[in-house]
Write a protein that holds these residues in place. Structure first.
Motif, PDB file in Angstrom:
ATOM      1  N   THR A 102      -8.505   2.619  -0.440  1.00 29.28           N
ATOM      2  CA  THR A 102      -9.126   1.323  -0.710  1.00 29.28           C
ATOM      3  C   THR A 102      -8.316   0.515  -1.722  1.00 29.28           C
ATOM      4  OG1 THR A 102     -11.173   2.576  -0.471  1.00 29.28           O
ATOM      5  CG2 THR A 102     -11.378   0.292  -1.203  1.00 29.28           C
ATOM      6  N   VAL A 128      -1.581  10.974   2.170  1.00 32.31           N
ATOM      7  CA  VAL A 128      -1.604  12.294   2.802  1.00 32.31           C
ATOM      8  C   VAL A 128      -2.105  12.250   4.241  1.00 32.31           C
ATOM      9  CG1 VAL A 128      -3.911  12.952   1.969  1.00 32.31           C
ATOM     10  CG2 VAL A 128      -2.176  14.714   2.377  1.00 32.31           C
ATOM     11  N   CYS A 141     -12.608  -1.789  -6.180  1.00 34.85           N
ATOM     12  CA  CYS A 141     -11.373  -0.979  -6.091  1.00 34.85           C
ATOM     13  C   CYS A 141     -10.234  -1.809  -5.503  1.00 34.85           C
ATOM     14  CB  CYS A 141     -11.604   0.271  -5.244  1.00 34.85           C
ATOM     15  SG  CYS A 141     -12.779   1.433  -5.964  1.00 34.85           S
TER      16      CYS A 141
END
Ligand code: FAD
Length: 483
Positions: free
Chosen positions: A55, A76, A441
């Motif tokens: 985010t 990842v 965020c």
């Protein structure tokens, strides 16, 4: 594992090569430990490394690259997006809580987060900022997304900005030079590498880079973990009729759905009048609120589980992964049995792993207290403003206004060139119930990514960056400030 043990392992993983440690096979095992031989790692150099393409990280990387920084993004999974594509039901919130307070309507988060929404709207991947028709003392708008298109759109925006996107790549260590992060150690099927850079942004949600760098942190374990199941082959209008027929109160918003405006895109129910169903939902930690941007799909139903220990504990998480998968199957079954229009529902998607609301809390130069949020305080170094609180109407920002997130709240304490961004900041649980939300965020990401690029260009540490040029850069790139 405590912080000291984690940092010791980091030193072995991160700087063993520099120390030239070597172990023969016979020396390698010592009791319960195996001493891993040191390796020579190929180095790649960047201006800015962003760890975690979720985010906050997506926005941070785009922001840094647009400032001209050679930017690496380490993720990842095989796609960007993070928890915004896996956990929540909607993006909260681009606006102030104007309806509840009957004050001026203001879009308080703009910039790159809004660009993502604009791009999604063009491909039918967003409800738009749909106004809440009921329960608007909780939020004024609901912004629902197609999570798969979100992954694609943000991937394209990263590529357009010139970000070096390293998906399927794990951040596995930090290379320290005193109190500076010199490099990030990454692992992928192409091998183990060292990514050197001048500035670093930790957007891993778990605070992995900060922890590897030896930053101070705690693990509050103050939220349940969750997986969210998307349910296909359903009829959201019938779901809403069912809610109404049973006088179940809840949130309702209308917006774009399957290409048509003014459709129900958010429906929630409190099952007070249906005690049996309510109890069954509670037993599996299922929240009865959902959103959608498609006629035949409910995105998502959340199944929560409180862990006895922090979600950084692999073995506890493994047990929870299984239990939550059982719960998600039960959730779909409850809908099939009880909700008209869902008789043939099926599990259309789940998150690849359970989602967390908080893992590590990273200590930064400033810790946002609840009073800052509720009193709507502003700062002379703020990087964004925000107006949503997840615990509304119990906790709201004064007069439907906003508070500022100060730059210092992102500077990782004791490290010269590292920002923390996203759910890992803010120790107070009730303050975190605001700062952790998706749109916050994203806004933090734009602030941190821009600042990291400016630091790299000036060859300075985070604490030597003057606020003026940062504020100018944020203004130019569309970030909203109250004054
Ligand atoms: C179940 C649930 C429901 C929620 N509901 C809502 C909601 O309705 N509305 C709302 O606004 N907010 C909601 N939230 C909160 C919000 O979604 C999160 O707080 C926010 O998305 C976190 O963003 P982030 O950037 O901190 O982390 P993330 O988006 O999780 O990004 C972290 C990224 O880092 C990657 N990563 C982690 N470790 C490594 C590593 N070592 N190497 C490489 N990559 C790594 C991860 O794969 C991930 O992509 C919810 C959260 C949860 C868990």
């Amino acid at each position: 594992m405590d912080r000291r043990e984690f940092s010791k392992r980091m030193l072995i993983a991160g700087t063993g090569a520099g120390l030239g440690l070597r172990a023969t096979p016979s020396q390698a095992r010592s009791g319960d430990y195996y001493e891993e031989p040191a390796r020579r790692l190929p180095i790649r150099e960047f201006d800015v490394v962003v760890a975690g393409g979720g985010t906050g990280g997506v926005v941070a990387a785009i922001a840094a690259a647009r400032q001209g920084a050679q930017t690496a993004l380490i993720e990842v999974k095989g796609y960007p997006g993070g928890t915004v594509t896996e956990g929540g039901t909607a993006l909260h919130s681009f606006y102030n809580l104007w309806k509840a307070f009957d004050v001026e309507k203001r879009q308080v988060v703009r910039g790159i987060p809004q660009e993502i929404i604009d791009r999604l709207m063009k491909v039918g991947g967003c409800s738009g900022h749909a106004e809440m028709l009921t329960a608007y003392n909780y939020d004024s708008v609901c912004t629902a997304i197609d999570t798969e298109l979100y992954k694609l759109i943000t991937f394209e925006m990263l590529a357009e900005a010139g970000v070096h996107v390293f998906v399927n790549t794990l951040l596995a260590g930090a290379i320290m030079d005193g109190q500076r992060v010199a490099g990030a150690i990454v692992e992928s099927r192409s091998g183990r590498e060292a990514f050197y850079a001048r500035s670093f942004v930790d957007c891993t949600a778990y605070g992995d880079l900060s922890a590897y760098a030896g930053a101070r942190y705690t693990e509050p374990n103050d939220y349940p973990v969750c997986n969210s199941v998307g349910i296909g082959n359903v009829d959201i209008d019938k779901y809403h009729e069912f809610i109404q027929a049973n006088k179940l109160t809840g949130q309702l918003a209308r917006g774009m759905r399957s290409g048509k405006p003014d459709q129900i895109v958010r429906a929630g129910a409190e099952w007070v009048n249906l005690p049996e169903l309510a109890q069954a939902a509670r037993n599996i930690g299922m929240a009865m609120i959902t959103t959608t941007v498609h006629d035949n799909y409910l995105m998502f139903l959340k199944c929560n589980l409180k862990l006895p220990v922090s979600p950084t504990d692999r073995d506890a998480v493994a047990k929870a992964e299984l239990e939550i998968r059982r719960r998600m199957a039960q959730a779909v079954e409850l809908f099939r049995q009880h909700v008209p229009g869902c008789e043939k529902a099926f599990m259309a998607r789940t998150s690849p792993k359970l989602c967390i609301r908080r893992g590590r809390l990273i200590e930064c130069d400033y810790d946002i207290p609840l009073a800052d949020v509720l009193e709507g305080r502003h700062f002379d170094d703020e990087i964004m403003v925000y107006g949503f609180h997840d615990s509304a109407p119990r906790l709201q920002i004064k007069n439907g206004g906003t508070y500022g997130i100060p730059y210092r709240a992102l500077c990782v304490k004791g490290i010269e060139n590292l920002y923390a961004c996203g759910m890992m900041i803010t120790s107070n649980h009730d303050a975190h119930m605001s700062t952790r939300n998706t749109v916050s965020c994203m806004g933090q990401g734009q602030g941190a990514g821009t600042a990291a690029a400016l630091c790299a260009a000036r060859k300075c540490g985070t604490r030597d960056l003057p606020y003026g040029p940062l504020r100018d850069a944020l203004n130019r790139s569309g970030v909203y400030f109250e004054s």
